[in-house]
Scaffold this active site. Structure first.
Site, PDB file in Angstrom:
ATOM      1  CB  SER A 220      -0.770  -0.124   1.188  1.00 48.32           C
ATOM      2  OG  SER A 220      -1.120   1.327   1.664  1.00 48.32           O
ATOM      3  CG  LEU A 351     -17.244  -2.377   3.465  1.00 49.37           C
ATOM      4  CD1 LEU A 351     -17.939  -2.405   2.203  1.00 49.37           C
ATOM      5  CD2 LEU A 351     -18.051  -1.589   4.439  1.00 49.37           C
ATOM      6  CB  VAL A 353     -11.334 -10.631   4.915  1.00 49.08           C
ATOM      7  CG1 VAL A 353     -10.146 -11.023   4.357  1.00 49.08           C
ATOM      8  CG2 VAL A 353     -11.065 -10.204   6.292  1.00 49.08           C
ATOM      9  CB  VAL A 354     -11.560 -10.127  -0.668  1.00 47.13           C
ATOM     10  CG1 VAL A 354     -11.887 -10.762  -1.966  1.00 47.13           C
ATOM     11  CG2 VAL A 354     -12.269  -8.767  -0.975  1.00 47.13           C
ATOM     12  CE1 TYR A 558       2.012   4.951 -10.949  1.00 49.45           C
ATOM     13  CE2 TYR A 558       4.159   5.987 -10.349  1.00 49.45           C
ATOM     14  CZ  TYR A 558       2.874   4.995  -9.968  1.00 49.45           C
ATOM     15  OH  TYR A 558       3.238   4.099  -9.006  1.00 49.45           O
TER      16      TYR A 558
END
Lengths: 638, 625
Positions: A220, A351, A353-354, A558
């Site tokens: 991240s 929300l 965990v996938v 970018y």
């Protein structure tokens, strides 16, 4: 099959090739042995590590259980791969993993010193090892741990494990680690091994009011993994890395059902073994996970052929405090109200965990070809990309670097092996600058990647080069193209080198309508330069950009931004102020808050402005319904 | 408050020493904008005509009017032909030569702050530049181009009124020296506006040349700054708002004259004699001005003001995100407010950098003493006033090491045509009128010309005294020391006079006035009270009498307007122009009959402002009949 494999190998050198992976696999046992020993030692020393019962089964995966063992704890990527200036003052890239590994880069030093005003005598080395005494003792929720143990889920509160999962790769996070500063870290780590493990963990977390922060690849760059300071509950990092299996492949429908913890390169390699690929290649794919892609709305380099993550997913299963959310069938498109997938995509771990994803797969393309085009200036380059997008003939990837990045790319050219080659280089340079009259301080380069069956690729290639020619573009060879893509993967390593010599920097991105691309690029770059000057940065910063994706209605841009921080008392603060100003500039010029990095906590303040008060309210009410206790309390996004 | 200001250099000195011809033919290599997109004046036209913005408006106009797009395009092209400049270096060289000759005859010196020039040089390279000179004389823009040529700066393109175009030959000469012509009014004409704004923006975006225009819109006949117009300011700021430019540098330039060429022309114009139409023959007739001495001229290039920093926190640029940028958008209320704030700020910068000569002090004193003063007491009072003005931050050019009386007599000599000096007694009076029999009306008229001419000098220093003077007046009328009362009085006066003077919105004017008077030891500002100190009386008396003529004028105006209204029962509403003539006549009648002593009430400018103020304050109302 054989030819295909060899083609791919030659075309995609930056990934660990199968032989290397195999070598790696051999070593894995020993490494794990070491891990285990360490574990036993800590036990015998008598720390309260009795609770630590990490799983010790080894699965096939490039990044396996104990990430710390092969990855840097305070920098990017693999521990064995790093840039350094050797005793002769020449730059080299260590390790064996990449095409650049083990090579000397003779012009990097001059570029580095010239661009940043840095000096090899002035070093700012990192703290060599984690200072574990600086890690606060864990705030454990004993009943939760008891129940967890009963459920048989692996867990640890080893400080090293916790520190490793307390951060992403934002500048401030890495800078603090290098200085040995450690803030709030998760109180423990859990490793579910399947969907039902996650269900158990979430249920227990609700029961005992524990805060869960899902952790995938840890790449991240939005402060999404930072533990909120205001959180008083026990924070548990839910590491999905053990959920990394491909559960089935459906060749009739060209889909694969995959556990969400799988890392990009593993997914791709395992599918390749069956003759397939997903084609989803974000720059972080060596380390980022499928679940992470879903949770942040990731974008891949080759989205022009394969689509972005939202185009690739067919079915998502996510465990929330309310229960499991999923669709009832694998239909390719539905009209069943707002697409519930879009509550999940980009939810950034707020929300649930996938756990499992059904994804589209494609046969491995027969042929791949890199390419590059030199333009006299950035304007012409952008005009060309716009035309390519208008004609909807973009290759798998097309990227346009500005002049600064072109020069940067040049600095990363490895030592030329023969006199003939260097002669050839000189000739090329002469042709472009003297014969064609391109100003070396204005010209810029587009890199291309074509994929498909051979005939079509060649046809496609011709079409794109013809368009480029209309905008003054000159074909500049496969090699330059390839080097351009390599730059993407090693640039993250370069930041660590910079940080050894008082240079800090980072990248950020946006998406913007076509007609504003040039204005936005110019204004943001100039804003960065000006803000640095105003904040006392001694040398002009590196402020550069590239257009990395084309869409029908706009492009993704970018930015790279780095500067020499000697003489600044609080460089990270200066960095953050400048990045903040740059983001304001992006928004003022019609750019989006993020194209694929996500919002996290870093860009939260602009969410309302970006999606309107009502929009934010909608998202909040979903959160309110799905997770009233704020179990998924990473406080991203909202 | 007291700002450090740059020193001046006299550019004529060099001209008097070396050949004008060589100067006009010298090698001219201006510093250029780093983002310059080189293009010729003719190319500029086609860029404008092809622009998305203009094409959009052409289609819109064509669908609204039913005319074919070709027809509308043709019209746009004609408008552009009428408007566009065609800057040529040869014309500039011609002007460089002739103006050198002219300036040397007219002025003793032309002083320029070279540091300002250096700043401009820097600014020109960084971002597109907009030059905003004050406007007191036709000389202004000639002088600007002349200076920029002299200092190797890029020559500006200048927004000029259409009036010049009608001058045969001269109009074309001006066009070739960089002037582009705009109609005085084109309110609803969408196409005209589109052509005009696109033309200006294209030049700005390409960095073609610095754009020069006058914030005040027209020459100020009274030497007071005029309420700025925001239309063109909006046009030059929009490329920044829309992200097309990183920034735009606005450079306020203050041009001041020791003696204005148009001095008596202005006074006559204010008294209702229409300004002579610009014509070449008129210009030739005006040659006789060349034989007179106009003292010195000062040009002060202010610090460049970045539009980006002005707009910081005030303009939300993302408001332009949702509409393609070529579609014209009316400025939002916020933008309007910002533009007007910015315009006022810029005009105040112009005012602050305006060089004041001793004569403006003397003029102020002579106007306050219609019966004249003895030379010695004039010198003494001038000296007193000088210190007051300096304390309030006036940019006074006072000769060093010279006795005050010396300075005074020098000034009197330069302006002798407005004065009569006999036996050590100075008085404003008519001097150059042949002493034949005159009617009382004529006598009043001639005296009024003198007074208004003189007032135009006093007006130059008004901005220095304005805020303290309003406070002084407010204190006088409040009859109490309560701060609230004084503040209310001050605000009332501010409202009344906001057409007359440059007063910024907000409380800053009041605070500034308090601060200045406190610093001077005239007042003590306590928490709830404002108290006059013992020594402050004379200062306050002086200050409030500075504004007296305006107060009187505003008192007379409604009176005269009543007369005007009663004199014509059939038409209760009069067009403003007619109205002012009526007002003038009525005031004149009153004055001739000896009931009014204030000549300044005759100024059509003052009456126009007064009427506008009363309309704004709803004290009078327009009725359509």
């Amino acid at each position: 099959m054989n030819t295909r494999a060899s083609l791919r190998r030659s075309a995609k050198p930056r990934r660990p090739d199968p032989t290397r992976a195999a070598r790696h696999r051999c070593r894995r046992g020993e490494v794990n042995g070491v891990t285990f020993r360490t574990f036993i030692v800590t036990l015998s020393v008598g720390h309260e590590h009795l609770l630590s019962y990490r799983p010790c089964n080894i699965k096939t995966g490039a990044v396996y259980l104990s990430r710390q063992e092969i990855m840097k704890w305070n920098g990017w990527g693999y521990s064995d791969s790093r840039f350094l200036f050797n005793k002769k003052g020449q730059a080299e890239f260590t390790g064996k993993r990449y095409r650049l590994s083990g090579l000397i880069l003779p012009s990097l030093k001059d570029w580095f010193e010239g661009t940043f005003g840095a000096n090899l005598q002035h070093k700012s080395p990192a703290t060599p090892t984690v200072n574990l005494s600086a890690v606060a003792p864990p705030n454990l929720n004993e009943p939760f741990i008891e129940d967890l143990k009963a459920a048989g889920v692996a867990a640890s509160h080893d400080p090293e494990d916790r520190v490793f999962r307390a951060h992403g790769h934002c500048l401030h996070e890495i800078f603090a680690l290098r200085e040995g500063r450690i803030g709030r870290v998760p109180d423990m780590v859990v490793w579910p091994s399947c969907h039902s493990d996650v269900e158990k963990i979430v249920e227990l977390a609700c029961k005992h009011n524990v805060c869960l922060i899902p952790y995938g690849g840890g790449t991240s760059v939005s402060s999404a993994l930072e533990c909120p300071h205001e959180e008083t509950r026990s924070i548990v990092s839910l590491d999905t890395s053990q959920m990394n299996r491909i559960l089935w492949i459906d060749e009739k429908n060209l889909t694969a059902h995959v556990e969400a913890g799988i890392i990009g390169q593993d997914l791709e390699r395992q599918l390749n073994e069956h003759g397939y690929c997903t084609g989803h290649e974000p720059d972080s794919m060596e380390f980022s996970s499928l679940g992470g892609w879903v949770a942040t709305r990731a974008s891949g380099m080759k989205k022009n052929i394969y689509g972005n993550i939202e185009d690739l997913v067919v079915h998502i299963k996510m465990v929330t405090p309310r229960g499991v959310i999923e669709k009832s069938c694998l239909g390719p498109r539905m009209s069943t109200g707002p697409d519930i997938h879009h509550f999940i995509l980009g939810s950034e771990g707020t929300l649930g965990v996938v756990t499992e994803v059904t994804m589209k797969i494609r046969p491995i393309p027969e042929y791949q070809k890199y390419g590059s085009v030199v333009f006299p200036n950035f304007q012409q380059g952008v005009a060309c990309l716009r035309e390519v997008a208008r004609q909807r003939c973009a290759p798998a990837s097309i990227r346009l670097m500005d002049n600064e990045q072109f020069q940067f790319g040049h600095a990363l050219k490895p030592q030329v092996s023969s006199i003939f080659m260097s002669f050839l280089d000189g000739l090329k340079k002469f042709y472009i600058t003297k014969f064609k009259g391109f100003d070396p301080h204005h010209l810029c380069v587009a890199t291309l990647l074509f994929e498909g069956d051979r005939g079509k690729v060649l046809q496609h290639e011709k079409q794109v080069y013809d368009i480029a020619a209309k905008f003054g573009g000159l074909a500049a060879g496969e090699d330059n193209g390839q080097r351009g893509y390599m730059l993407t993967f090693v640039i993250a390593y370069l930041r660590d080198l910079g940080m050894d010599y008082y240079v800090i920097g980072e990248s950020f991105e946006t998406s913007v309508p076509w007609d504003r691309v040039l204005d936005l690029c110019r204004n943001v770059k100039e804003r960065i330069v000006r803000e640095c000057k105003e904040r006392g940065v001694q040398f002009p910063p590196l402020s550069t950009c590239r257009v990395t994706q084309t869409y029908d209605a706009g492009a993704c841009v970018y930015f790279y931004f780095a500067f020499n921080y000697r003489g600044l008392s609080d460089p990270v603060h200066v960095y953050e102020q400048v990045e903040h100003a740059a983001r304001e500039e992006i928004l003022a010029n019609g750019g989006s808050l993020s194209h694929h990095h996500g919002v996290g906590k870093l860009r939260k303040e602009w969410m309302k402005e970006s999606v309107s008060g009502v929009g934010l309210g909608m998202l909040k009410s979903v959160k309110e319904y799905v997770d009233p206790q704020n179990i998924f309390g990473n406080r991203n996004l909202l | 408050m007291l700002k450090k200001r740059d020193d001046f250099e006299d550019i004529l000195e060099e001209r008097r020493r070396s050949s004008d011809l060589r100067y006009a033919l010298r090698c001219y290599t201006p510093t250029l904008y780093r983002g310059l997109v080189p293009c010729k004046a003719s190319m500029l036209k086609s860029i404008v005509l092809q622009s998305d913005h203009l094409q959009y408006v052409i289609k819109q106009v064509s669908s609204e009017s039913g005319e074919s797009t070709e027809g509308v395009s043709e019209e746009a092209s004609l408008i552009l032909d009428e408007m566009a400049h065609c800057l040529q270096l040869s014309t500039i060289r011609f002007f460089a030569f002739t103006l050198s000759k002219a300036f040397k005859r007219l002025f003793r010196s032309v002083c320029v702050n070279e540091e300002g020039i250096q700043r401009l040089q820097q600014a020109v390279q960084e971002h597109p530049v907009v030059l905003l000179p004050s406007h007191r004389s036709y000389m202004d823009f000639l002088m600007m181009s002349y200076l920029l040529y002299t200092y190797d700066l890029p020559l500006p393109v200048i927004a000029a009124g259409m009036d010049f175009m009608s001058m045969k030959f001269v109009g074309e000469m001006l066009r070739m020296s960089g002037a582009f012509f705009i109609r005085r009014s084109f309110g609803g004409d969408k196409l005209y506006w589109a052509v005009f704004s696109e033309y200006v923006k294209t030049m700005l975006r390409n960095g073609y040349a610095p754009i020069e225009f006058f914030l005040e819109g027209t020459r100020s006949r009274t030497c007071k700054s005029l309420t700025p117009k925001t239309g063109l300011l909006n046009i030059v700021m929009e490329p920044f708002f829309k992200g097309e430019l990183f920034d735009v540098n606005l450079v306020p330039v203050s041009i001041s004259y020791e003696r204005i060429l148009e001095e008596s022309l202005y006074a006559r114009e204010l008294l209702g004699i229409p300004k002579p139409k610009e014509s070449t023959s008129g210009l030739l007739k005006a040659r006789r001005v060349l034989s007179e001495d106009y003292g010195s001229m000062y040009v002060y290039f202010g610090h460049p003001v970045s539009v980006r920093s002005l707009a910081e926190g005030k303009i939300n640029r993302s408001q332009y995100n949702l509409l393609p940028r070529y579609i014209p958008q009316k400025p939002s209320a916020d933008t309007h407010e910002f533009l007007s704030d910015a315009a006022f700020r810029l005009v105040r910068i112009q005012e602050e950098n305006m060089v004041l000569k001793p004569w403006v002090l003397i003029a102020t004193l002579l106007l306050q003493n219609p019966d004249g003063l003895d030379l010695s007491s004039l010198a003494e009072q001038t000296d007193w006033l000088r210190h007051l003005a300096l304390a309030f931050g006036a940019f006074l050019d006072w000769p060093d090491h010279e006795a005050c009386s010396e300075v005074v007599s020098c000034s009197l000599a330069l302006h002798r045509h407005l004065l009569s000096v006999s036996a050590g007694h100075v008085q404003l009076s008519v001097t150059d009128v042949p002493q034949v029999e005159t009617t009382p009306e004529e006598a009043v008229f001639h005296q009024a010309v003198v007074v208004l001419s003189c007032a135009s000098y006093r007006n130059q220093i008004l901005h220095v005294f304005l805020r303290p003077a309003l406070l002084a007046m407010a204190m006088q009328s409040a009859n109490s020391n309560r701060k609230d009362d004084v503040y209310n009085g001050f605000n009332f006066l501010r409202k009344v006079f906001s057409n007359e003077f440059i007063l910024c919105p907000g409380d800053s004017d009041f605070e500034e006035a308090c601060y200045l008077l406190m610093k001077r030891g005239v007042l003590q500002v306590l928490e709830h009270e404002i108290v006059m100190s013992a020594s402050g009386h004379s200062t306050l008396a002086f200050l409030s009498s500075v504004l007296d003529p305006f107060l009187q004028g505003y008192q007379v105006t409604p009176h005269t307007q009543c007369v005007a209204v009663f004199s014509d029962h059939k038409r209760l509403i009069l067009l403003r122009f007619e109205m002012s003539i009526f007002c003038f006549l009525c005031a004149f009648v009153i004055m001739a009959s000896g009931r009014l002593k204030c000549y300044e009430a005759l100024s059509s400018d003052l009456q126009k402002n007064a009427l506008a103020a009363f309309l704004r304050l709803k004290a009078v109302r327009k009725v359509k009949v």
